[in-house]
Design a protein around this motif. Sequence first.
Motif, short mmCIF file in Angstrom:
data_model
loop_
_atom_site.label_atom_id
_atom_site.label_comp_id
_atom_site.label_asym_id
_atom_site.label_seq_id
_atom_site.Cartn_x
_atom_site.Cartn_y
_atom_site.Cartn_z
N ASN A 1 -8.57 12.17 -4.83
CA ASN A 1 -7.82 11.24 -4.17
C ASN A 1 -6.53 10.97 -5.01
O ASN A 1 -5.40 10.38 -4.66
N ALA A 2 -6.82 10.75 -6.51
CA ALA A 2 -5.65 10.54 -7.17
C ALA A 2 -4.34 11.48 -7.07
O ALA A 2 -3.23 10.98 -7.04
N THR A 3 -4.70 12.64 -7.00
CA THR A 3 -3.68 13.65 -6.88
C THR A 3 -2.70 13.67 -5.53
O THR A 3 -1.67 13.68 -5.56
N VAL A 4 -3.56 13.26 -4.52
CA VAL A 4 -2.69 12.90 -3.15
C VAL A 4 -1.89 11.62 -3.63
O VAL A 4 -0.65 11.75 -2.81
N LEU A 5 -2.18 10.43 -4.18
CA LEU A 5 -1.40 9.34 -4.34
C LEU A 5 -0.13 9.82 -5.19
O LEU A 5 0.84 9.42 -5.01
N SER B 1 0.71 -1.33 0.08
CA SER B 1 0.02 -0.17 0.20
C SER B 1 0.84 1.27 -0.01
O SER B 1 0.51 2.26 -0.41
N SER B 2 2.11 1.28 0.49
CA SER B 2 3.10 2.32 0.47
C SER B 2 4.31 2.27 -0.58
O SER B 2 4.83 3.19 -0.74
N ASP B 3 3.85 1.21 -1.37
CA ASP B 3 5.19 1.04 -2.33
C ASP B 3 4.75 2.18 -3.55
O ASP B 3 3.48 2.09 -4.04
#
Length: 300
Positions: free
Chosen positions: A32-36, A5-7
Amino acid sequence: MASSSSDPQNLITKADNLTTLSFTRWNADWINATVLYEQAANAFKIAKDYERAKSAYEKASKGQEMLSSPWEAAKNMESAGAMSKELRNWREVGDFYRRASELYIECGRSQAASDALAKGARALEDSQPEEAIKLYTDACTILEEDGGEQMTFDLYRAAASVYIKQEKYTDAASFLLKLGLAADKCNATNSQTKAYLSAIIVYLYAQDFKQAEKCYNDCSQIDGFLRNDHGRCASKLLTAFKDGDIEEIKRITQSSIISNLDHVIIRLARKLPMGDVNALKANSDTIKDEEEPLDENDLT
């Protein structure tokens, strides 16, 4: 070992899925995509995986644009530029910082827009000096159009310094004179007269005495220059050149007035005189002889 999940690559995949439309997803989830994308970019940067970090910052920038946040989009674009610098991908460096500047302009932040171009210029000084000059010039233009001449001084100096490294002395002097003009507009007399003296020194270093003298005469139209230590120093220096007085030239270039100029100018000044000053003196004497009035009593 990092969890899936953090990769960072996993975060990119998740973000890409959130922005890809399908039968089950009719609207892209840019929030949410931009945060990721930003999380992935920072993780790649820490891991020194600059290529993937650059790509993630680009995607994050696009995400912020889609969310109508040009300020955040610009910051991500600057980060992409920094990654390109690490990768020594010089063409992309200029493109990223220019785009960041445009985004800052979009949100009415001229200082940030100018700073972005200046960062790009500094990164490109050695590898692409001409592009660096363009970026510095555009950075100055943005500030001047917004009445920020006071902020341009260091940019003009930096551009002149790049030209001096390239041995393009006429161009360097031209930028120092532009600095003088900017200083004049905001009544920064000391910066203005320093710029004029610096331009004259550059011309003398380039062995263009005629242009140095013309520059002095033009600058002398400004009262502040004639009454200023920088103006008096320029006058003494030109007189010493005309007289072919090497010792006096050396003495003047060691003075405190010269010592308080920018380092790149001091280095040039301390190498004066360049070329044959005696030839200059001989030429000056010839002109004087030609200008002497005819003695009507001397008919020999």
